[in-house]
Design a protein around this motif. Structure first.
Motif, short mmCIF file in Angstrom:
data_model
loop_
_atom_site.label_atom_id
_atom_site.label_comp_id
_atom_site.label_asym_id
_atom_site.label_seq_id
_atom_site.Cartn_x
_atom_site.Cartn_y
_atom_site.Cartn_z
N THR A 149 -8.08 2.42 3.18
CA THR A 149 -8.60 3.59 3.88
C THR A 149 -10.07 3.86 3.61
O THR A 149 -10.78 4.30 4.49
N ASP A 150 -10.55 3.57 2.40
CA ASP A 150 -11.93 3.93 2.04
C ASP A 150 -12.93 2.79 2.22
O ASP A 150 -14.11 3.05 2.46
N CYS A 189 -8.28 0.82 8.94
CA CYS A 189 -7.42 1.99 9.05
C CYS A 189 -8.27 3.25 9.04
O CYS A 189 -8.55 3.80 7.98
N VAL A 229 -8.51 6.43 8.77
CA VAL A 229 -7.79 7.65 8.40
C VAL A 229 -8.71 8.47 7.52
O VAL A 229 -9.25 7.98 6.55
N SER A 230 -8.88 9.72 7.88
CA SER A 230 -9.71 10.57 7.02
C SER A 230 -8.85 11.14 5.92
O SER A 230 -7.71 11.56 6.15
N ARG A 231 -9.38 11.15 4.73
CA ARG A 231 -8.67 11.65 3.57
C ARG A 231 -8.89 13.14 3.45
O ARG A 231 -9.98 13.64 3.62
N THR A 289 -5.95 3.09 -1.09
CA THR A 289 -7.31 3.62 -1.16
C THR A 289 -8.32 2.59 -0.68
O THR A 289 -9.25 2.92 0.05
N SER A 301 0.82 -1.22 0.00
CA SER A 301 0.00 0.00 0.00
C SER A 301 0.85 1.27 0.00
O SER A 301 0.35 2.33 -0.37
#
Length: 170
Positions: free
Chosen positions: A158-159, A164, A166-168, A155, A147
């Protein structure tokens, strides 16, 4: 491509075997044998097997069918141990040849879900003790390493997962 691999690819041997197993009440013993067969193929092959859709597609169908292996059913421990070992091998193969990674996403899309099945299957095993948990964690580390230089994997993590949070940034 060697003669044996060509025969397997042209004749769709792996998919036929998987579909035959489904028609015969797909038992844990059948899953175990197919998981072990793929483990052996990956460890012994001198050719890149995962580039061939007639090998990869039935492999992904087998992995999908094992998704509930950790449910604790009879023989489930054996199936989950072999499943995690195969997933670990696959992640190792992806680390060595990242060009195959894209095929795993395409194969998943062919099955109707835009996800990264290897990642999803490993998550339930990460907190287990013993070799199964350690192999799952090692395989996840390989995916995390991928990654760092593959935006599609990053992506997805995270999405599309809760692994994970984590805000993008926009």
């Amino acid at each position: 491509m060697g003669a044996i691999l060509e025969f397997v690819v042209v004749e769709g041997v792996m998919e036929r075997l998987f579909l035959w197993s489904l028609r015969r009440h797909f038992t844990d013993d059948m899953k175990l044998e197919q998981l072990r067969m793929y483990q052996m193929l990956l460890s012994q092959a001198r050719q890149p097997l995962l580039h061939h859709k007639p090998v990869l597609r039935p492999l992904m169908m087998l992995l999908s069918s094992c998704a509930g292996a950790g449910s604790g059913g009879r023989g489930g421990g054996s199936v989950e141990a072999e499943l995690v070992l195969l997933l670990n091998q696959l992640c190792g193969a992806l680390a060595k040849d990242p060009s195959v990674l894209e095929l795993f996403f395409h194969t998943s899309e062919d099955q109707g879900a835009a996800n990264f099945l290897l990642f999803s299957l490993l998550i339930p095993f990460t907190h287990q003790e013993g070799s199964v948990g350690q192999q799952a964690r090692d395989a996840l580390l390989l995916i995390m390493q991928l990654s760092t230089y593959n935006p599609r994997v990053a992506t997805h993590i995270t999405d599309n997962t809760y692994f994970c949070p984590v805000s993008r940034l926009p």
